[in-house]
Scaffold this motif. Sequence first.
Motif, PDB file in Angstrom:
ATOM      1  N   ASN A  53       0.819  -1.208   0.000  1.00 52.73           N
ATOM      2  CA  ASN A  53       0.000   0.000   0.000  1.00 52.73           C
ATOM      3  C   ASN A  53       0.858   1.266   0.000  1.00 52.73           C
ATOM      4  O   ASN A  53       0.427   2.304  -0.490  1.00 52.73           O
ATOM      5  N   SER A  54       2.075   1.160   0.525  1.00 52.94           N
ATOM      6  CA  SER A  54       2.961   2.329   0.546  1.00 52.94           C
ATOM      7  C   SER A  54       3.741   2.483  -0.761  1.00 52.94           C
ATOM      8  O   SER A  54       4.555   3.390  -0.888  1.00 52.94           O
ATOM      9  N   GLY A  55       3.500   1.596  -1.726  1.00 47.82           N
ATOM     10  CA  GLY A  55       4.098   1.747  -3.047  1.00 47.82           C
ATOM     11  C   GLY A  55       5.361   0.933  -3.277  1.00 47.82           C
ATOM     12  O   GLY A  55       6.012   1.071  -4.304  1.00 47.82           O
ATOM     13  N   ILE A  56       5.709   0.065  -2.354  1.00 46.72           N
ATOM     14  CA  ILE A  56       6.898  -0.777  -2.498  1.00 46.72           C
ATOM     15  C   ILE A  56       6.532  -1.991  -3.339  1.00 46.72           C
ATOM     16  O   ILE A  56       5.445  -2.552  -3.193  1.00 46.72           O
ATOM     17  N   SER A  57       7.426  -2.403  -4.226  1.00 50.00           N
ATOM     18  CA  SER A  57       7.152  -3.542  -5.105  1.00 50.00           C
ATOM     19  C   SER A  57       6.988  -4.826  -4.294  1.00 50.00           C
ATOM     20  O   SER A  57       7.439  -4.912  -3.149  1.00 50.00           O
ATOM     21  N   LEU A  58       6.363  -5.816  -4.914  1.00 49.99           N
ATOM     22  CA  LEU A  58       6.085  -7.082  -4.238  1.00 49.99           C
ATOM     23  C   LEU A  58       7.375  -7.781  -3.806  1.00 49.99           C
ATOM     24  O   LEU A  58       7.500  -8.203  -2.653  1.00 49.99           O
ATOM     25  N   VAL A  59       8.338  -7.899  -4.709  1.00 50.68           N
ATOM     26  CA  VAL A  59       9.596  -8.594  -4.384  1.00 50.68           C
ATOM     27  C   VAL A  59      10.333  -7.851  -3.276  1.00 50.68           C
ATOM     28  O   VAL A  59      10.837  -8.457  -2.327  1.00 50.68           O
ATOM     29  N   ARG A  60      10.385  -6.533  -3.371  1.00 47.34           N
ATOM     30  CA  ARG A  60      11.072  -5.729  -2.341  1.00 47.34           C
ATOM     31  C   ARG A  60      10.344  -5.847  -1.002  1.00 47.34           C
ATOM     32  O   ARG A  60      10.984  -5.945   0.053  1.00 47.34           O
ATOM     33  N   ILE A  63      11.965 -16.903  -4.331  1.00 44.56           N
ATOM     34  CA  ILE A  63      12.616 -17.622  -5.429  1.00 44.56           C
ATOM     35  C   ILE A  63      11.636 -17.794  -6.591  1.00 44.56           C
ATOM     36  O   ILE A  63      11.980 -17.562  -7.752  1.00 44.56           O
ATOM     37  N   SER A  64      10.397 -18.175  -6.276  1.00 45.75           N
ATOM     38  CA  SER A  64       9.380 -18.336  -7.320  1.00 45.75           C
ATOM     39  C   SER A  64       9.060 -17.011  -7.992  1.00 45.75           C
ATOM     40  O   SER A  64       8.931 -16.939  -9.215  1.00 45.75           O
ATOM     41  N   LEU A  65       8.914 -15.951  -7.194  1.00 40.92           N
ATOM     42  CA  LEU A  65       8.575 -14.636  -7.749  1.00 40.92           C
ATOM     43  C   LEU A  65       9.687 -14.108  -8.650  1.00 40.92           C
ATOM     44  O   LEU A  65       9.418 -13.548  -9.713  1.00 40.92           O
ATOM     45  N   LYS A  66      10.927 -14.306  -8.238  1.00 33.78           N
ATOM     46  CA  LYS A  66      12.057 -13.857  -9.056  1.00 33.78           C
ATOM     47  C   LYS A  66      12.163 -14.681 -10.335  1.00 33.78           C
ATOM     48  O   LYS A  66      12.733 -14.230 -11.319  1.00 33.78           O
ATOM     49  N   GLY A  67      11.595 -15.876 -10.307  1.00 34.34           N
ATOM     50  CA  GLY A  67      11.558 -16.724 -11.500  1.00 34.34           C
ATOM     51  C   GLY A  67      10.396 -16.382 -12.427  1.00 34.34           C
ATOM     52  O   GLY A  67      10.195 -17.046 -13.434  1.00 34.34           O
ATOM     53  N   GLY A  68       9.608 -15.370 -12.075  1.00 37.16           N
ATOM     54  CA  GLY A  68       8.535 -14.917 -12.943  1.00 37.16           C
ATOM     55  C   GLY A  68       7.150 -15.431 -12.601  1.00 37.16           C
ATOM     56  O   GLY A  68       6.205 -15.195 -13.340  1.00 37.16           O
ATOM     57  N   GLU A  69       7.017 -16.139 -11.494  1.00 33.55           N
ATOM     58  CA  GLU A  69       5.711 -16.671 -11.104  1.00 33.55           C
ATOM     59  C   GLU A  69       4.888 -15.607 -10.385  1.00 33.55           C
ATOM     60  O   GLU A  69       5.423 -14.632  -9.871  1.00 33.55           O
TER      61      GLU A  69
END
Length: 168
Positions: A59-66, A90-96
């Motif tokens: 909600n504060s604008g930070i990306s999901l991975v961060r 690991i999954s998110l960085k792999g594009g999931e």
Amino acid sequence: GKKVSGTVNSTDENELYSLLKAKGLYLLDSEEVKKKRNTSRLGSKDVAYFCRQLGTLLNSGISLVRSLTIMVNQEDASANIKNIISDMLISLKGGESLSYAMIQQGSTFPILLVNMVKAAEMNGTLDTTILRMADFYTKDMKLNNKVKGAMVYPMILLGLTVVVVVFI
């Protein structure tokens, strides 16, 4: 050169090759190590904590991975939650997607939460949906505690009744 063996986390063999090359090493052979799926369910308290933290960061604008990286590095998070989030990263960085990363954790997350996240990903309201789910699981936890508290007195009476009937 000297042969070195070990374990390195990467999403695929190309990333592994790049990581090793940056360290001045060459990849001779690699094999994928499958990690055991997490089978422990998170309680309402942990799910509420996860949703509250993630929803606030998103909600504060930070990306999901961060956001998940920040959550892994928090001092007050339990080791179990940190391990789950690390696997999800690991999954998110792999594009999931986040919902797919949650499904990969086995029965860790309630199916209601996974489906709500999947719907929120489709319509672009992930931050507000996760905050609403945090409220839902907080209320669920409070209700469960009230029910447990209300059951103490009847259990004591039942125990005393059994003792009286057996010994009299």
